[in-house]
Scaffold this motif. Structure first.
Motif, PDB file in Angstrom:
ATOM      1  N   THR A 109       0.798  -1.224   0.000  1.00 21.36           N
ATOM      2  CA  THR A 109       0.000   0.000   0.000  1.00 21.36           C
ATOM      3  C   THR A 109       0.830   1.273   0.000  1.00 21.36           C
ATOM      4  O   THR A 109       0.287   2.363  -0.136  1.00 21.36           O
ATOM      5  CB  THR A 109      -0.953   0.044   1.216  1.00 21.36           C
ATOM      6  OG1 THR A 109      -0.188   0.024   2.428  1.00 21.36           O
ATOM      7  CG2 THR A 109      -1.902  -1.144   1.198  1.00 21.36           C
ATOM      8  N   ARG A 110       2.148   1.121   0.169  1.00 16.79           N
ATOM      9  CA  ARG A 110       3.010   2.314   0.084  1.00 16.79           C
ATOM     10  C   ARG A 110       3.972   2.115  -1.078  1.00 16.79           C
ATOM     11  O   ARG A 110       5.072   1.589  -0.931  1.00 16.79           O
ATOM     12  CB  ARG A 110       3.776   2.566   1.386  1.00 16.79           C
ATOM     13  CG  ARG A 110       4.475   3.925   1.364  1.00 16.79           C
ATOM     14  CD  ARG A 110       4.880   4.378   2.760  1.00 16.79           C
ATOM     15  NE  ARG A 110       5.335   5.762   2.703  1.00 16.79           N
ATOM     16  CZ  ARG A 110       6.618   6.148   2.731  1.00 16.79           C
ATOM     17  NH1 ARG A 110       7.571   5.231   2.836  1.00 16.79           N
ATOM     18  NH2 ARG A 110       6.951   7.419   2.669  1.00 16.79           N
ATOM     19  N   HIS A 113       6.444   7.729  -2.518  1.00 19.95           N
ATOM     20  CA  HIS A 113       6.664   8.558  -1.329  1.00 19.95           C
ATOM     21  C   HIS A 113       5.413   9.348  -0.958  1.00 19.95           C
ATOM     22  O   HIS A 113       5.244   9.768   0.192  1.00 19.95           O
ATOM     23  CB  HIS A 113       7.832   9.519  -1.579  1.00 19.95           C
ATOM     24  CG  HIS A 113       8.287  10.236  -0.343  1.00 19.95           C
ATOM     25  ND1 HIS A 113       8.955   9.599   0.679  1.00 19.95           N
ATOM     26  CD2 HIS A 113       8.156  11.536   0.040  1.00 19.95           C
ATOM     27  CE1 HIS A 113       9.232  10.464   1.638  1.00 19.95           C
ATOM     28  NE2 HIS A 113       8.755  11.648   1.279  1.00 19.95           N
ATOM     29  N   ASP A 114       4.517   9.534  -1.912  1.00 19.26           N
ATOM     30  CA  ASP A 114       3.282  10.283  -1.648  1.00 19.26           C
ATOM     31  C   ASP A 114       2.234   9.452  -0.925  1.00 19.26           C
ATOM     32  O   ASP A 114       1.280   9.994  -0.366  1.00 19.26           O
ATOM     33  CB  ASP A 114       2.697  10.808  -2.966  1.00 19.26           C
ATOM     34  CG  ASP A 114       3.591  11.847  -3.629  1.00 19.26           C
ATOM     35  OD1 ASP A 114       4.313  12.559  -2.899  1.00 19.26           O
ATOM     36  OD2 ASP A 114       3.586  11.930  -4.873  1.00 19.26           O
ATOM     37  N   ASP A 115       2.378   8.124  -0.941  1.00 19.74           N
ATOM     38  CA  ASP A 115       1.431   7.261  -0.232  1.00 19.74           C
ATOM     39  C   ASP A 115       1.655   7.349   1.271  1.00 19.74           C
ATOM     40  O   ASP A 115       2.774   7.559   1.742  1.00 19.74           O
ATOM     41  CB  ASP A 115       1.590   5.815  -0.697  1.00 19.74           C
ATOM     42  CG  ASP A 115       1.240   5.635  -2.158  1.00 19.74           C
ATOM     43  OD1 ASP A 115       0.277   6.275  -2.619  1.00 19.74           O
ATOM     44  OD2 ASP A 115       1.946   4.870  -2.841  1.00 19.74           O
ATOM     45  N   SER A 116       0.579   7.163   2.021  1.00 22.06           N
ATOM     46  CA  SER A 116       0.658   7.287   3.479  1.00 22.06           C
ATOM     47  C   SER A 116       1.585   6.257   4.091  1.00 22.06           C
ATOM     48  O   SER A 116       1.521   5.065   3.750  1.00 22.06           O
ATOM     49  CB  SER A 116      -0.741   7.132   4.090  1.00 22.06           C
ATOM     50  OG  SER A 116      -1.601   8.151   3.651  1.00 22.06           O
ATOM     51  N   LEU A 117       2.448   6.703   4.993  1.00 24.38           N
ATOM     52  CA  LEU A 117       3.319   5.806   5.748  1.00 24.38           C
ATOM     53  C   LEU A 117       2.624   5.472   7.055  1.00 24.38           C
ATOM     54  O   LEU A 117       2.375   6.360   7.880  1.00 24.38           O
ATOM     55  CB  LEU A 117       4.679   6.455   5.994  1.00 24.38           C
ATOM     56  CG  LEU A 117       5.758   5.577   6.646  1.00 24.38           C
ATOM     57  CD1 LEU A 117       7.159   6.075   6.281  1.00 24.38           C
ATOM     58  CD2 LEU A 117       5.633   5.554   8.179  1.00 24.38           C
ATOM     59  N   LEU A 118       2.295   4.192   7.231  1.00 21.35           N
ATOM     60  CA  LEU A 118       1.610   3.728   8.435  1.00 21.35           C
ATOM     61  C   LEU A 118       2.544   2.813   9.208  1.00 21.35           C
ATOM     62  O   LEU A 118       2.743   1.649   8.845  1.00 21.35           O
ATOM     63  CB  LEU A 118       0.328   2.989   8.047  1.00 21.35           C
ATOM     64  CG  LEU A 118      -0.669   3.770   7.183  1.00 21.35           C
ATOM     65  CD1 LEU A 118      -1.824   2.881   6.756  1.00 21.35           C
ATOM     66  CD2 LEU A 118      -1.179   4.997   7.927  1.00 21.35           C
ATOM     67  N   ARG A 119       3.148   3.335  10.238  1.00 26.07           N
ATOM     68  CA  ARG A 119       4.097   2.543  11.030  1.00 26.07           C
ATOM     69  C   ARG A 119       3.386   1.376  11.698  1.00 26.07           C
ATOM     70  O   ARG A 119       2.294   1.522  12.240  1.00 26.07           O
ATOM     71  CB  ARG A 119       4.779   3.435  12.075  1.00 26.07           C
ATOM     72  CG  ARG A 119       5.672   4.492  11.448  1.00 26.07           C
ATOM     73  CD  ARG A 119       6.410   5.320  12.486  1.00 26.07           C
ATOM     74  NE  ARG A 119       7.205   6.365  11.852  1.00 26.07           N
ATOM     75  CZ  ARG A 119       8.426   6.197  11.367  1.00 26.07           C
ATOM     76  NH1 ARG A 119       9.009   5.006  11.485  1.00 26.07           N
ATOM     77  NH2 ARG A 119       9.068   7.196  10.794  1.00 26.07           N
ATOM     78  N   ASN A 122       2.362  -0.686   7.003  1.00 27.42           N
ATOM     79  CA  ASN A 122       3.055  -0.805   5.714  1.00 27.42           C
ATOM     80  C   ASN A 122       4.526  -0.426   5.796  1.00 27.42           C
ATOM     81  O   ASN A 122       5.228  -0.404   4.789  1.00 27.42           O
ATOM     82  CB  ASN A 122       2.351   0.000   4.615  1.00 27.42           C
ATOM     83  CG  ASN A 122       2.302   1.498   4.895  1.00 27.42           C
ATOM     84  OD1 ASN A 122       3.031   2.008   5.740  1.00 27.42           O
ATOM     85  ND2 ASN A 122       1.437   2.203   4.178  1.00 27.42           N
ATOM     86  N   GLU A 157      10.104   2.905  -2.159  1.00 29.82           N
ATOM     87  CA  GLU A 157       9.423   2.474  -0.932  1.00 29.82           C
ATOM     88  C   GLU A 157       9.238   0.962  -0.867  1.00 29.82           C
ATOM     89  O   GLU A 157       8.311   0.462  -0.223  1.00 29.82           O
ATOM     90  CB  GLU A 157       8.056   3.175  -0.833  1.00 29.82           C
ATOM     91  CG  GLU A 157       8.103   4.676  -1.036  1.00 29.82           C
ATOM     92  CD  GLU A 157       9.086   5.387  -0.119  1.00 29.82           C
ATOM     93  OE1 GLU A 157       9.255   4.941   1.042  1.00 29.82           O
ATOM     94  OE2 GLU A 157       9.701   6.378  -0.546  1.00 29.82           O
ATOM     95  N   GLU A 222       9.648  -2.570   4.577  1.00 28.82           N
ATOM     96  CA  GLU A 222       8.711  -1.901   3.668  1.00 28.82           C
ATOM     97  C   GLU A 222       7.885  -2.949   2.935  1.00 28.82           C
ATOM     98  O   GLU A 222       8.439  -3.964   2.476  1.00 28.82           O
ATOM     99  CB  GLU A 222       9.479  -1.054   2.653  1.00 28.82           C
ATOM    100  CG  GLU A 222      10.284   0.075   3.305  1.00 28.82           C
ATOM    101  CD  GLU A 222      11.206   0.766   2.321  1.00 28.82           C
ATOM    102  OE1 GLU A 222      11.209   2.004   2.306  1.00 28.82           O
ATOM    103  OE2 GLU A 222      11.919   0.065   1.577  1.00 28.82           O
TER     104      GLU A 222
END
Length: 255
Positions: A109-110, A113-119, A122, A157, A222
């Motif tokens: 889903t990432r 770099h514009d996609d949301s980073l969900l610690r 993803n 990513e 990642e």
């Protein structure tokens, strides 16, 4: 010069081939009904890869189990099989892969770099937190082993992973990184740091304290990461080249 040979028990190899051959022609839904989905191992811990003369080589699709797989999983991909996920259209990169097979962390889903980073979903800078894949390795000569892995990265990513040993994640197994070799299978053994995002060579290694059977593990940094093959080698400046050395695997139970 390091030499590696393919060691197979012929009867077991034949049985495995026939099982895989029949699986290839089942539909995805049929595989799910039979429990033969592409996240399941095709070997178990009775099968191990053996170190010879300071070198052990492992095909990534021959993991014996997965753990921490509630949010992300490793999927097997080969020239006959591609995962079907509602979240992703998965491209098949088996053509250049060793043994025409590899594994990939999905869903992805990432992608940019514009996609949301969900610690913790993803992305994970904490090794052992998400999507852990396990391999059984027999070490005859303990000591420091430098880790090389062959990966396919198409963006910024999907190019990081962690490596550990029987549930422990030493500092020099963390943040294994690729920058070069986009859209092709590429060997690397570099560690990402705050100062060097593309990684420092020869800083990814495992100190294996004793001879015997060990659990080598890779965990997600990642999602979208693709792993074809990895090796552990005692020679610091070793270079795998092309698809790398051949694989030695024993199809028998550790004593």
């Amino acid at each position: 010069m390091l030499l590696q040979t393919i060691i197979f028990n012929v009867s077991i190899k034949t049985v495995l081939f026939l099982v895989l051959f029949s699986v290839f022609f089942l539909s995805f839904k049929e595989k799910e009904k039979l429990g033969l989905d592409l996240t399941q191992p095709i070997v178990d811990e009775k099968n191990f890869f053996e170190e010879k003369n300071g070198l052990v080589v492992v095909e990534a699709e021959f993991f014996y189990k997965q753990s921490k797989s509630a949010k992300r999983r490793w999927y097997r991909i080969n020239k006959h099989e591609t995962p079907i996920l509602s979240e992703n259209r998965v491209e098949n990169h088996s053509q250049g892969a060793s043994n025409k097979g590899y594994i990939k962390i999905l869903p992805d889903t990432r992608i940019t770099h514009d996609d949301s980073l969900l610690r913790g979903e993803n992305f994970s800078n904490k090794p052992g937190e998400l999507a852990v894949v396990h391999y059984k390795v027999k070490i005859n000569n303990p000591g420091r082993y430098y880790v090389w892995a062959r990966a396919f990265s198409s963006g910024s990513e999907d190019n990081g992973v962690h490596v550990g040993l029987y549930g422990k994640w030493p500092e020099h197994g963390q943040r294994m990184q690729w920058c070069q070799g986009k859209d092709t299978w590429t060997w690397a053994s570099k560690q990402r740091t705050k100062e060097e995002h593309c990684g420092i060579p020869h800083e990814i290694y495992l100190d294996i304290p004793s001879a015997g059977y060990h659990d080598i593990q890779f965990s997600m940094r990642e999602d979208g990461f693709e792993l074809d093959k990895f090796l552990l080698v005692k020679v610091k400046d070793f270079e795998p080249g092309a698809s790398g050395p051949g694989v030695a695997i024993e199809w028998s139970r550790p004593s």
